[in-house]
Design a protein around this motif. Structure first.
Motif, short mmCIF file in Angstrom:
data_model
loop_
_atom_site.label_atom_id
_atom_site.label_comp_id
_atom_site.label_asym_id
_atom_site.label_seq_id
_atom_site.Cartn_x
_atom_site.Cartn_y
_atom_site.Cartn_z
N ALA A 35 -7.35 2.33 -6.05
CA ALA A 35 -6.36 3.41 -6.07
C ALA A 35 -6.56 4.22 -7.35
O ALA A 35 -6.77 3.67 -8.42
CB ALA A 35 -4.95 2.85 -6.01
N TRP B 187 -8.35 -3.17 -2.81
CA TRP B 187 -8.29 -1.72 -2.75
C TRP B 187 -8.70 -1.11 -4.08
O TRP B 187 -8.75 -1.77 -5.11
CB TRP B 187 -6.89 -1.24 -2.35
CG TRP B 187 -5.83 -1.36 -3.41
CD1 TRP B 187 -5.72 -0.62 -4.56
CD2 TRP B 187 -4.71 -2.24 -3.41
NE1 TRP B 187 -4.61 -1.00 -5.27
CE2 TRP B 187 -3.97 -1.99 -4.59
CE3 TRP B 187 -4.25 -3.22 -2.53
CZ2 TRP B 187 -2.80 -2.67 -4.90
CZ3 TRP B 187 -3.09 -3.90 -2.84
CH2 TRP B 187 -2.38 -3.64 -4.01
N PHE C 123 -0.25 7.14 -6.63
CA PHE C 123 -1.66 6.80 -6.55
C PHE C 123 -2.27 7.32 -5.26
O PHE C 123 -1.60 7.45 -4.23
CB PHE C 123 -1.86 5.28 -6.59
CG PHE C 123 -1.61 4.65 -7.93
CD1 PHE C 123 -2.61 4.60 -8.89
CD2 PHE C 123 -0.38 4.08 -8.23
CE1 PHE C 123 -2.40 4.01 -10.12
CE2 PHE C 123 -0.15 3.49 -9.46
CZ PHE C 123 -1.16 3.45 -10.41
N ILE C 124 -3.56 7.59 -5.31
CA ILE C 124 -4.34 7.93 -4.12
C ILE C 124 -5.20 6.72 -3.79
O ILE C 124 -6.10 6.35 -4.56
CB ILE C 124 -5.23 9.17 -4.36
CG1 ILE C 124 -4.36 10.38 -4.71
CG2 ILE C 124 -6.08 9.46 -3.13
CD1 ILE C 124 -5.16 11.59 -5.16
N VAL C 125 -4.92 6.06 -2.68
CA VAL C 125 -5.69 4.88 -2.27
C VAL C 125 -6.98 5.36 -1.63
O VAL C 125 -6.98 5.89 -0.52
CB VAL C 125 -4.88 3.99 -1.32
CG1 VAL C 125 -5.72 2.79 -0.88
CG2 VAL C 125 -3.59 3.51 -1.99
N GLU C 126 -8.09 5.16 -2.33
CA GLU C 126 -9.38 5.67 -1.87
C GLU C 126 -10.15 4.66 -1.02
O GLU C 126 -10.94 5.04 -0.16
CB GLU C 126 -10.23 6.09 -3.06
CG GLU C 126 -9.61 7.22 -3.87
CD GLU C 126 -10.46 7.65 -5.04
OE1 GLU C 126 -10.21 8.74 -5.58
OE2 GLU C 126 -11.38 6.90 -5.43
N GLU D 22 1.13 4.19 -2.92
CA GLU D 22 0.95 5.62 -2.63
C GLU D 22 2.18 6.43 -3.02
O GLU D 22 2.06 7.53 -3.57
CB GLU D 22 0.64 5.80 -1.14
CG GLU D 22 -0.73 5.27 -0.75
CD GLU D 22 -0.97 5.31 0.74
OE1 GLU D 22 -2.14 5.45 1.15
OE2 GLU D 22 0.01 5.18 1.51
N GLN D 23 3.37 5.89 -2.76
CA GLN D 23 4.58 6.62 -3.11
C GLN D 23 4.79 6.72 -4.62
O GLN D 23 5.48 7.62 -5.10
CB GLN D 23 5.80 5.98 -2.44
CG GLN D 23 5.80 6.16 -0.93
CD GLN D 23 7.10 5.70 -0.28
OE1 GLN D 23 8.07 5.42 -0.96
NE2 GLN D 23 7.11 5.64 1.04
N TYR E 180 -9.52 0.74 1.00
CA TYR E 180 -8.56 -0.31 1.35
C TYR E 180 -9.23 -1.19 2.40
O TYR E 180 -9.60 -0.72 3.48
CB TYR E 180 -7.27 0.29 1.91
CG TYR E 180 -6.17 -0.73 2.12
CD1 TYR E 180 -5.31 -1.07 1.09
CD2 TYR E 180 -6.01 -1.35 3.36
CE1 TYR E 180 -4.31 -2.01 1.28
CE2 TYR E 180 -5.00 -2.28 3.55
CZ TYR E 180 -4.16 -2.61 2.51
OH TYR E 180 -3.17 -3.55 2.70
N LYS F 146 0.83 -1.20 0.00
CA LYS F 146 0.00 0.00 0.00
C LYS F 146 0.87 1.26 0.00
O LYS F 146 0.60 2.22 -0.74
CB LYS F 146 -0.92 0.00 1.22
CG LYS F 146 -1.83 1.22 1.34
CD LYS F 146 -2.79 1.06 2.51
CE LYS F 146 -3.70 2.27 2.66
NZ LYS F 146 -2.98 3.43 3.19
N LEU F 147 1.93 1.26 0.81
CA LEU F 147 2.83 2.41 0.84
C LEU F 147 3.53 2.61 -0.50
O LEU F 147 3.69 3.75 -0.97
CB LEU F 147 3.86 2.24 1.96
CG LEU F 147 3.33 2.36 3.39
CD1 LEU F 147 4.43 1.99 4.39
CD2 LEU F 147 2.82 3.77 3.66
#
Length: 368
Positions: free
Chosen positions: A344, A342, A311-314, A307-308, A316, A303-304
């Motif tokens: 994203a 998830w 992407f925006i994880v909306e 995001e890095q 999860y 997940k990290l």
């Protein structure tokens, strides 16, 4: 003693042999259709035909046999009525996420393109097509490509073919009827289904195909189901999905993290599982282009990384789904997964500030 009732073990072996013959009929039909698609003669020749056998005949390796057995299980999962439980657990949430995102656009007749990497036997691609999406699957295993092509293009009706998916599984059986039971495929006839969308399939390595300029920012959504753990380095998958997604597009993922390259060198086969059907067969993905730097992150680390990458994880969710994978529901041994899932989003770049034509020029004089 074993040769007589109530055991009659020799009779059991004869029944297993009959099941193997039935599975073989389907396998030969799949192979013949595949050979015909590339202009080659059928593999099954009449007994009196004196034709030299091609060099690939009788050349299957243990890896090929493991993949063929895995494909039999995949047919049970993706194209039999009995596999609907697993399909609903794995494909159902993905379909729901896509509906929540694109339902209104589809009703308005907009074309929504969805990519399905690791499409396997093509059932998710087919179901997306039925729902009105322009779905494109990608697969590298020719065992699965031949089988998906056969089911999608060469079957003539629902329940046309018999299959005995667990005939070779002698362990953890409550009774022989469970071991020898028959299912039929496909549960729905693809050629007789009215579809509002479209579908296609590409062959080859996912990263190589979809990180090129031709596929840049092409898809409205990417749907990965039991897929991202096939990567030796998941960063390459993340980068490729970022590349082929449109700005504002979504990546929907559902699956566990059974890292396929753990405890082995890149390019080396995992082989099959000891307990047939008891867990996910790592052999079904052997063949992806390997690379150095294999590593196995945990779910929170994935997940990290997502995001890095930008992407925006909306959404999860963990522990919300329990499912088997080509699971024999009547076995005494059942392996279950709690996959993470998830949604994203690849963000849309902020629009550049534009100067209004009515804005007066302001000159600043520099005083030295």
């Amino acid at each position: 003693m074993l040769s007589k009732p109530p055991f009659s073990y020799l009779e059991t072996l004869n029944k297993v042999d009959d099941c193997i013959d039935i599975n073989s009929d389907l396998a030969e039909a799949i192979l013949d259709a595949g050979l015909a698609s590339v202009g080659l003669s059928p593999a099954s020749q009449p007994d009196d035909t004196k034709v030299a056998l091609p060099e690939w005949h009788n050349a299957a390796t243990k890896i090929d046999l493991d993949k063929a057995r895995s494909t039999v299980h995949q047919m049970f999962r993706d194209w039999s009525a009995e596999g609907a439980v697993e399909r609903e657990a794995c494909y159902g949430p993905v379909m729901q996420y896509l509906y929540e995102e694109f339902g209104l656009q589809r009703q308005n007749g907009e074309a929504i393109e969805v990519l399905v990497p690791g499409a396997g036997l093509g059932r998710l691609v087919f179901d997306l097509c039925r729902e009105g999406y322009l779905a494109e699957g990608n697969e590298i295993s020719y065992h699965q490509l031949l089988t998906s092509s056969f089911i999608l293009n060469h079957t003539s009706k629902a329940d046309e073919w018999a299959l005995h998916p667990f005939a070779l599984s002698f362990s953890n059986q409550h009774n022989r009827a469970d071991q020898l039971r028959k299912v039929t495929i496909p549960d729905v006839h693809p050629g007789g289904t009215v579809s509002a969308g479209g579908m296609g399939m590409t062959t080859g390595d996912f990263v190589t195909l979809y990180s090129d300029e031709e596929n840049k920012s092409r898809f409205d959504a990417v749907a990965t189901v039991f897929f991202i753990d096939t990567a030796p380095n998941v960063l390459t998958y993340i980068d490729t999905i970022w590349c082929c997604l449109k700005p504002g597009g979504i990546w929907v993922n559902l699956g566990p993290l059974l890292w396929h390259f753990e405890e082995k060198q890149v390019g080396q086969s995992n082989g099959g599982d000891d307990e047939e059907g008891s867990s996910r067969d790592k052999a079904d993905r052997t063949g992806y282009i390997g690379e150095a730097g294999s590593f196995e992150p945990s779910a929170d680390e994935v997940k990290l990384l997502v995001e890095q990458a930008g992407f925006i994880v909306e959404k999860y969710e963990m522990h919300s789904t329990t499912t088997g994978y080509v699971q024999n529901g009547r076995s005494m041994l059942r392996s279950m997964y709690e996959p993470c899932r998830w949604v994203a989003r690849k963000p849309t770049p902020a629009p550049a500030l534009q100067r209004s034509p009515d804005t007066p020029n302001i000159e600043v004089e520099t005083v030295s």
